[in-house]
Design a protein around this motif. Structure first.
Motif, short mmCIF file in Angstrom:
data_model
loop_
_atom_site.label_atom_id
_atom_site.label_comp_id
_atom_site.label_asym_id
_atom_site.label_seq_id
_atom_site.Cartn_x
_atom_site.Cartn_y
_atom_site.Cartn_z
N CYS A 146 0.86 -1.19 0.00
CA CYS A 146 0.00 0.00 0.00
C CYS A 146 0.90 1.24 0.00
CB CYS A 146 -0.98 -0.02 1.16
SG CYS A 146 -2.10 -1.45 1.13
N ALA A 147 0.44 2.35 0.58
CA ALA A 147 1.21 3.60 0.50
C ALA A 147 2.41 3.54 1.45
CB ALA A 147 0.33 4.79 0.86
N PRO A 148 3.61 3.81 0.95
CA PRO A 148 4.79 3.75 1.82
C PRO A 148 4.85 4.93 2.79
CG PRO A 148 5.40 4.49 -0.38
CD PRO A 148 3.95 4.12 -0.45
N LEU A 149 5.45 4.69 3.94
CA LEU A 149 5.61 5.75 4.94
C LEU A 149 6.67 6.73 4.47
CD1 LEU A 149 4.23 3.41 6.56
CD2 LEU A 149 5.46 4.27 8.56
N THR A 150 6.35 8.02 4.56
CA THR A 150 7.28 9.08 4.16
C THR A 150 6.89 10.35 4.92
OG1 THR A 150 8.36 10.08 2.22
CG2 THR A 150 5.95 10.00 2.20
N PRO A 151 7.82 11.26 5.20
CA PRO A 151 7.46 12.50 5.89
C PRO A 151 6.63 13.41 4.99
CG PRO A 151 9.85 12.15 5.87
CD PRO A 151 9.26 11.16 4.93
N PRO A 152 6.00 14.43 5.54
CA PRO A 152 5.26 15.39 4.71
C PRO A 152 6.15 15.96 3.60
CG PRO A 152 4.76 15.75 7.02
CD PRO A 152 5.87 14.75 6.97
N GLY A 153 5.71 15.82 2.35
CA GLY A 153 6.51 16.28 1.22
C GLY A 153 7.69 15.40 0.91
N GLY A 154 7.79 14.25 1.56
CA GLY A 154 8.93 13.36 1.38
C GLY A 154 8.82 12.53 0.11
N HIS A 155 9.77 11.64 -0.05
CA HIS A 155 9.84 10.83 -1.27
C HIS A 155 8.55 10.03 -1.44
CE1 HIS A 155 11.38 8.59 -4.55
NE2 HIS A 155 11.62 7.47 -3.89
N CYS A 156 7.93 10.21 -2.62
CA CYS A 156 6.67 9.54 -2.98
C CYS A 156 5.51 9.93 -2.07
CB CYS A 156 6.84 8.02 -3.01
SG CYS A 156 7.85 7.43 -4.39
#
Length: 397
Positions: free
Chosen positions: A135-145
């Motif tokens: 599903c959707a990968p974890l990333t910071p706000p505005g982060g990669h993908c």
């Protein structure tokens, strides 16, 4: 089903000539032709490939069905409505299956649409391989993908996203530990997106739910931190210094090998084009890194990053050719792309080999791929859980 040879997996398990018996979606017997003939009922349908090789279906551990492999896959994804994107993902899944890939691990799609496609495949409505989804990968706000919908900030949002993905049906938690080229206005490839404490939180929360963790990591510092946290696979695993130079760390590779943490280099199908762009010196460093990982006993997985601009859907052989290029014998390449990759996805009891009780995930090619890897390019027959895949249609053999 019989052929000139059958490669059951792992290496060394070979019958020539060989045969297997299938009942519905399961393998019930594997052995010599005489042994299988004795066990088969008179009504059994027989398929003979006297010049062919039978082997387990391929397992691609790193794909993105939501990306179209075009020059700007992110724009194409963001401009597609859900129903349109889902249909496109289904077509890309079909391409993988037609090429002999019977299991894929999708490591990042938009808002978990992949789970809808998986249900359609499982019901037999859409031809496609077995799907393991992040599903959707974890990333910071505005982060990669970030555009895939997995933005998180702080421990509470991290926990919530992991549980949300689990409820959607995720089989694995993907975390973008470094930035990446697919998000040109986001963090750089050498930027860390989470702290060591957050990596530990992600791993502990995911493992508590029984879910493995796949980490997108380029830099040695981040790889070291995520390995220490206990991730299950390291995607890309390039061991870069902050300035982009090579920073191979023997101690980290030794820890990966000791803990059975696999490296999934996610090598693109058009790696030769990429190497031409990088130049001979940088290309040689990539080859040396792969040999270094292998020399340390780090488990290597087959993954193509299919969907990004330099990697086509449904072209496993081009990616596997890079392993051949660095000196991996064809028999080991085939094991890496089947038995080994299935084991590291937690699927050893379901697929990755040809033995009684496993799913009938089977590929037949003309000739001997152990002598010529190119024989893998045109499967004569693909079975996914016992369903045959001739000319893009599924039917029982």
């Amino acid at each position: 089903m019989s052929a000139h040879q059958l490669l059951a997996g792992p290496r060394g398990q070979r019958f020539s000539p060989g045969a297997l018996l299938i009942d519905d979606d399961r393998i019930t017997a594997v052995g010599t032709v005489a042994e299988i003939e004795e066990r088969a009922s008179p009504e059994a349908r027989r398929l003979d490939h006297p010049r062919g090789t039978i082997f387990p279906g391929l397992v691609n551990c790193h794909v993105h069905l939501g990306f179209d492999s075009g020059t700007d896959p992110v724009a194409a994804l963001r401009e597609s409505a859900d129903d349109e994107l889902l249909a496109d993902m289904g077509e890309r899944a079909r391409l993988h299956l037609a090429a002999g890939v019977t299991t894929i691990r999708d490591l990042g799609d938009r808002d978990g649409l992949i789970t809808e496609l998986r249900r359609s495949v499982e019901r037999g409505e859409t031809p496609g391989p077995r799907i393991r989804a992040s599903c959707a990968p974890l990333t910071p706000p505005g982060g990669h993908c970030f555009f895939l919908g997995g933005e998180v900030s702080g421990p509470e949002q991290i926990r919530t996203r992991i549980h949300d993905n689990a409820r959607r049906g995720a089989d694995v938690i993907k975390v973008m530990a470094n930035g990446g080229q697919t998000t040109p206005d986001g963090p750089r490839m050498t930027d860390s997106q989470f702290t060591p404490h957050e990596f530990a939180l992600i791993v502990n929360e995911a493992h508590a739910l029984g879910l493995p963790v796949a980490v997108h990591a380029y830099t040695s510092e981040v790889i070291a931190a995520t390995v220490e946290a206990g991730v299950d696979t390291v995607e890309h695993c390039t061991f870069m210094a902050p300035d982009g130079a090579v920073d191979l760390r023997d101690s980290v590779a030794e820890t990966m090998a000791a803990r059975d943490i696999a490296a999934s280099p996610a090598l693109p199908s058009e790696w030769r084009t990429m190497w031409d762009m990088l130049g001979p010196e940088r290309s040689q460093r990539i080859a040396e890194r792969l040999r270094w990982l292998r020399g340390h006993g780090v488990p290597l997985l087959f993954g193509s990053d299919a969907g990004v601009p330099v990697s086509r859907h449904g072209d496993p052989v081009s990616t596997l050719e890079l392993y051949e290029h660095i000196g991996v014998p064809p028999e080991e390449i085939l094991e890496l792309a089947t038995t080994a990759s299935a084991r590291h996805l937690g699927l050893a009891a379901e697929t990755g080999a040809l033995r009684p009780g496993l799913a009938a995930d089977v590929v037949v090619v003309d000739g001997d791929p152990l002598l010529d890897l190119q024989k893998l390019r045109e499967p004569a027959l693909v079975l996914s859980a016992g369903r045959a895949f001739p000319d893009g249609h599924t039917s029982r053999p």
